[in-house]
Design an enzyme around this catalytic site. Structure first.
Site, PDB file in Angstrom:
ATOM      1  N   ASP A  65       0.897  -1.186  -0.190  1.00  0.00           N
ATOM      2  CA  ASP A  65       0.110  -0.491  -0.222  1.00  0.00           C
ATOM      3  C   ASP A  65       0.943   0.982  -0.357  1.00  0.00           C
ATOM      4  O   ASP A  65       2.305   1.269   0.367  1.00  0.00           O
ATOM      5  CB  ASP A  65      -0.972   0.211   1.133  1.00  0.00           C
ATOM      6  CG  ASP A  65      -2.083   0.980   1.741  1.00  0.00           C
ATOM      7  OD1 ASP A  65      -1.948   1.685   0.210  1.00  0.00           O
ATOM      8  OD2 ASP A  65      -1.570   1.703   2.325  1.00  0.00           O
ATOM      9  N   LEU A  66      -0.189   2.475  -0.308  1.00  0.00           N
ATOM     10  CA  LEU A  66       1.046   3.643  -0.459  1.00  0.00           C
ATOM     11  C   LEU A  66       0.909   4.204   0.977  1.00  0.00           C
ATOM     12  O   LEU A  66       2.024   3.856   1.933  1.00  0.00           O
ATOM     13  CB  LEU A  66       0.399   5.055  -1.143  1.00  0.00           C
ATOM     14  CG  LEU A  66       0.986   5.492  -1.728  1.00  0.00           C
ATOM     15  CD1 LEU A  66       2.690   5.228  -2.281  1.00  0.00           C
ATOM     16  CD2 LEU A  66       0.659   6.847  -2.830  1.00  0.00           C
ATOM     17  N   GLY A  67      -0.158   4.446   1.305  1.00  0.00           N
ATOM     18  CA  GLY A  67       0.106   5.597   2.709  1.00  0.00           C
ATOM     19  C   GLY A  67      -0.319   4.736   3.807  1.00  0.00           C
ATOM     20  O   GLY A  67      -0.377   3.924   4.267  1.00  0.00           O
TER      21      GLY A  67
ATOM     22  N   SER B 244      -2.806   0.621  -4.358  1.00  0.00           N
ATOM     23  CA  SER B 244      -2.958   2.161  -3.604  1.00  0.00           C
ATOM     24  C   SER B 244      -4.672   2.635  -3.746  1.00  0.00           C
ATOM     25  O   SER B 244      -4.891   3.140  -5.276  1.00  0.00           O
ATOM     26  CB  SER B 244      -2.524   3.605  -3.562  1.00  0.00           C
ATOM     27  OG  SER B 244      -2.981   3.936  -2.944  1.00  0.00           O
ATOM     28  N   ASN B 245      -5.265   3.356  -2.999  1.00  0.00           N
ATOM     29  CA  ASN B 245      -6.785   3.634  -2.707  1.00  0.00           C
ATOM     30  C   ASN B 245      -6.553   4.849  -3.030  1.00  0.00           C
ATOM     31  O   ASN B 245      -6.124   5.438  -1.340  1.00  0.00           O
ATOM     32  CB  ASN B 245      -7.834   3.381  -2.006  1.00  0.00           C
ATOM     33  CG  ASN B 245      -8.758   1.871  -2.031  1.00  0.00           C
ATOM     34  OD1 ASN B 245      -8.759   1.132  -2.885  1.00  0.00           O
ATOM     35  ND2 ASN B 245      -9.124   1.735  -0.305  1.00  0.00           N
TER      36      ASN B 245
ATOM     37  N   LYS C 276      -9.860  -1.193  -2.390  1.00  0.00           N
ATOM     38  CA  LYS C 276      -9.736  -2.004  -1.688  1.00  0.00           C
ATOM     39  C   LYS C 276     -11.522  -1.960  -0.382  1.00  0.00           C
ATOM     40  O   LYS C 276     -10.966  -0.435  -0.805  1.00  0.00           O
ATOM     41  CB  LYS C 276      -8.388  -2.029  -1.130  1.00  0.00           C
ATOM     42  CG  LYS C 276      -7.378  -2.379  -2.002  1.00  0.00           C
ATOM     43  CD  LYS C 276      -6.023  -1.557  -1.006  1.00  0.00           C
ATOM     44  CE  LYS C 276      -5.586  -0.592  -0.963  1.00  0.00           C
ATOM     45  NZ  LYS C 276      -4.450  -0.513  -0.760  1.00  0.00           N
TER      46      LYS C 276
ATOM     47  N   ASP D  46      -1.512  -0.336   5.832  1.00  0.00           N
ATOM     48  CA  ASP D  46      -2.236  -0.198   6.932  1.00  0.00           C
ATOM     49  C   ASP D  46      -3.273  -0.381   7.990  1.00  0.00           C
ATOM     50  O   ASP D  46      -4.326   0.301   8.636  1.00  0.00           O
ATOM     51  CB  ASP D  46      -2.241   1.078   7.209  1.00  0.00           C
ATOM     52  CG  ASP D  46      -2.562   2.330   6.458  1.00  0.00           C
ATOM     53  OD1 ASP D  46      -3.162   3.672   6.700  1.00  0.00           O
ATOM     54  OD2 ASP D  46      -3.277   2.266   5.606  1.00  0.00           O
TER      55      ASP D  46
END
Length: 198
Positions: A6-8, A107-108, A141, A166
């Site tokens: 994931d990104l964030g 990523s969302n 997601k 996360d």
């Protein structure tokens, strides 16, 4: 193996309070009021799927939160979410690729954010074989379809993949397919996992 990040708050630290702070300064709406009224509702999810424009999203959020902002003011706040890169995760991603593994980002996100972070953090694209973004895929997601699509595109089965996110719901969504999924609770989660598994 296929490693999915994931990104964030996995590769990049993000903080929604920074967004609210900018919006509060521009709108003169007290920060506490904005923090109470912000929800990841229908407009938020539709924006992440690429179903509404940036302008439609900004108008919907401003309306929901009682803010009078120009699109530029809204955007300035929306980009303030990014705090900084997690170099220790970039290092892990690079090491995995050196060892011959496939490394991707899932990523969302939304178009407004993609005007900012790829240029601000070029290390992400350099450390990944491919970046999958919800608004380009038309799904987000934790919907099972997004994980299925990624696996099909990459040519891996679920038992050949490891996923880091996360958000507990996103982790559960991937687990439904049998993907090994790790909930990232802090900066030590990813390096800690690979300290035991590399």
């Amino acid at each position: 193996m296929l490693y999915i990040f994931d990104l964030g708050n996995v590769i990049v630290d993000i903080d929604f309070n920074r967004v609210m702070g900018v919006w509060s300064d521009y709108s003169r709406v007290p920060l506490a009021n904005l923090q109470k009224s912000f929800v990841m509702g229908d407009a938020f999810k539709r924006h992440e799927r690429g179903q509404i424009t940036d302008e439609e999203f900004a108008a919907a959020v401003c309306d929901e939160m009682g803010m009078a902002l120009s699109f530029d003011q809204f955007s300035a706040g929306w980009q303030a979410i990014f705090v900084g890169l997690r170099p220790e995760v970039i290092a892990v991603m690079n090491k995995l690729r050196e060892q011959g593994h496939r490394v991707v980002v899932l990523s969302n996100t939304n178009r407004l954010h993609t005007y900012f972070w790829p240029g601000e953090y070029p290390q992400i694209a350099e450390a990944a074989d491919k970046i999958y973004l919800s608004q380009e895929m038309g799904m987000r997601k934790p919907d099972v379809e997004i994980y299925q699509k990624l696996l099909e595109t990459e040519g891996f089965s679920a038992n050949e993949a490891v996923f880091f996110d996360d958000n507990a719901d996103n982790v559960k969504g991937a687990q439904q397919l049998g993907i090994t999924s790790i909930l990232v609770t802090g900066k030590d989660t990813v390096p800690g996992y690979f300290a035991k598994n590399l």
